[in-house]
Scaffold this active site. Structure first.
Site, PDB file in Angstrom:
ATOM      1  CD  GLU A  81      -2.660   1.125   1.893  1.00 38.47           C
ATOM      2  OE1 GLU A  81      -3.980  -0.387   2.040  1.00 38.47           O
ATOM      3  OE2 GLU A  81      -3.640   2.090   2.907  1.00 38.47           O
ATOM      4  CE  LYS A 259      -6.973  -1.376   5.224  1.00 37.75           C
ATOM      5  NZ  LYS A 259      -5.930  -0.287   3.894  1.00 37.75           N
ATOM      6  CG  ASP A 275       0.072 -16.592  11.506  1.00 37.54           C
ATOM      7  OD1 ASP A 275      -0.905 -16.466  11.092  1.00 37.54           O
ATOM      8  OD2 ASP A 275       0.195 -17.788  11.867  1.00 37.54           O
ATOM      9  CG  HIS A 374      -4.614   7.668  -0.604  1.00 36.26           C
ATOM     10  ND1 HIS A 374      -4.593   6.148   0.008  1.00 36.26           N
ATOM     11  CD2 HIS A 374      -3.860   7.468   1.270  1.00 36.26           C
ATOM     12  CE1 HIS A 374      -4.342   5.195   0.414  1.00 36.26           C
ATOM     13  NE2 HIS A 374      -3.682   5.886   1.638  1.00 36.26           N
TER      14      HIS A 374
HETATM   15  C1  MEV Z   1      -6.910   3.437   4.224  1.00 41.64           C
HETATM   16  O1  MEV Z   1      -5.577   1.959   3.745  1.00 41.64           O
HETATM   17  C2  MEV Z   1      -6.669   3.190   5.887  1.00 41.64           C
HETATM   18  C3  MEV Z   1      -7.591   4.669   6.562  1.00 41.64           C
HETATM   19  O2  MEV Z   1      -8.990   4.493   5.687  1.00 41.64           O
HETATM   20  C4  MEV Z   1      -7.093   4.163   8.445  1.00 41.64           C
HETATM   21  C5  MEV Z   1      -8.581   5.051   8.663  1.00 41.64           C
HETATM   22  O3  MEV Z   1      -9.884   5.269   8.133  1.00 41.64           O
HETATM   23  O4  MEV Z   1      -8.347   5.484   9.750  1.00 41.64           O
HETATM   24  C6  MEV Z   1      -7.514   5.692   5.909  1.00 41.64           C
END
Ligand code: MEV
Length: 423
Positions: A81, A259, A275, A374
């Site tokens: 990413e 995430k 792992d 991004h």
């Molecule tokens: C993207 O990989 C992760 C985010 O969505 C985390 C978040 O929203 O806190 C930017």
């Protein structure tokens, strides 16, 4: 060692590896295994899993600027990413201004479960098993004298009666200090060895004997203060508190918030050959509170000076011995770069990386949004896919971003114009 490697990002990958070696006083060739030509061979891979036909490359970057418990650390991150490594480094730079990250961890205690079915008197069986605590712990320790010699071994047992739609089960938990191992093999072997005796004592039939990935007796914690001015002002700090509060209150937001944490955590777990699925399942099971609701793993609040305080605590079942960590040459190089001596230290560094990643995402979301950052990284990928050379790349990337058209067809057009001399 200084983790502030100025100009690092402007170097070539080969030069960067040289800089890393120089920084930590490593052998000049210490990080050669991070080059695919010297990394995991197909022959080595063939011994790791079945039906091997090749190896799969993932970019490995190094997050800079981290200070953890007053020591500078360079953190290897394997991820596909864009912006993850840059974001972690950026958050670490902000934390650094107020002393960096503080971390701690519990002892590395993993648990195995032994399920007993067809028990007439589950409550009676529970007490009989607890009465046999000493005998069972001793029998388990005898399975792994080496672990006991290293200061690990069984610490306790507990027994639960679990109601299910198919019956009542007696479930014995074996708590084992696995020292510097991830511990799955150690606890699974012990659980299998105890099965017959546990079945006899419980007067039932033993079915499952396996570790639990809800590793809530193996926790790692990280915290940091992020100076409000460094973040962009007191309003930004206050808005990050709102962002964190929404994740605490709302499972839809919590999943995305977590995430973001895992973007940092999984990248270091993967880079060190650990792992990733064990850590992911431990994290998400830990994100379910006592009330059964899925929530944020981290918390953000402001201190009396109005600065932001971030904290993160989660299970971190990672090891330094055994598995891919020892076999995979790139994982060995990544562990060498970190310079960690124990699994607990590794767990704490990973948790700090998770908190940094989380802060970086929330800061972007609470200010300009994540798309701008991004997009320029995404534009790089699009431009490279369109065939831009390193000389052409800066021009193509800035045009794609400026035109707000980060698309393959536009990259083709910009590149054609450039090559026709029409810039
Ligand atoms: C993207 O990989 C992760 C985010 O969505 C985390 C978040 O929203 O806190 C930017």
């Amino acid at each position: 060692m200084n983790s502030r490697l100025s100009g690092f990002r402007d170097e070539s990958p080969t030069a960067r590896r040289g800089l890393l070696a120089g920084q930590g006083g490593h052998d000049p060739d210490a990080f050669r295994a991070l080059d695919p030509s010297a990394g995991l061979t197909v022959e080595q891979a063939d011994h790791m899993i079945e039906n091997v036909v090749g190896v799969f490359g993932v970019p490995l970057g190094v997050a800079t600027n981290f200070t953890i418990n007053d020591e500078d650390v360079l953190i290897p991150m394997a991820t596909e990413e864009p912006s993850v490594v840059a974001a972690a480094s950026n958050a670490a730079r902000i934390a650094r201004a107020s002393g960096g990250f503080r971390t701690s961890s519990s002892r590395p205690v993993m648990q195995a479960q032994i399920q007993v079915v067809d028990v007439e008197d589950p409550e009676g069986a529970r007490l009989r098993l607890l009465d046999a605590r000493h005998e069972l712990m001793q029998a388990a320790d005898e399975q792994d004298p080496q672990l006991v010699e290293l200061g690990g071994g069984v610490r306790d047992i507990s027994v639960r009666v679990v109601e299910s739609r198919a019956g009542r089960y007696v479930v014995l938990h074996l708590m084992v200090d696995v020292r510097d191992a991830m511990g799955a093999n150690a606890v699974n072997s012990m659980a299998e060895a105890l099965a017959v005796r546990v079945g006899e004592i419980a007067r039932g039939r033993v079915l499952l004997r396996i570790l639990t990935n809800k590793a809530d007796t193996r926790l790692a914690r990280a915290s940091a203060v992020f100076d409000a001015e460094e973040l962009g002002g007191p309003d930004v700090a206050a808005d990050i508190v709102h962002a964190g509060a929404l994740a605490e209150a709302d499972p839809y937001r919590a999943a995305t918030h977590n995430k973001g944490i895992m973007n940092g955590i999984t990248a270091v777990v993967l880079a060190t050959g650990n792992d990733t699925r064990a850590v992911e399942s431990g994290a998400h099971s830990h994100a379910v509170g006592a009330d059964g609701r899925y929530t944020a793993l981290s918390h953000f609040e402001t201190d009396t000076g109005g600065n932001l305080v971030g904290t993160l605590e989660l299970p971190m079942p990672v090891g330094l011995v055994g598995g891919a960590t020892k076999v995979h040459p790139a994982a060995r190089a990544a562990v060498g770069l970190l310079g960690v001596a124990t699994a607990q230290q590794l767990a704490e560094v990973i948790t700090a990386a998770g908190l940094a990643q989380n802060l970086a995402a929330l800061r972007a979301l609470a200010t300009e949004g994540i798309q701008r950052g991004h997009m320029s990284l995404h534009a790089r990928n699009v431009a490279v896919s369109a065939g831009a050379t390193s000389d052409e790349l800066p021009h193509v990337v800035s045009r794609l971003v400026a035109d707000r058209a980060v698309r393959a067809d536009h990259a083709d057009r910009v590149l054609a114009e450039l090559r026709a001399g029409g810039r």
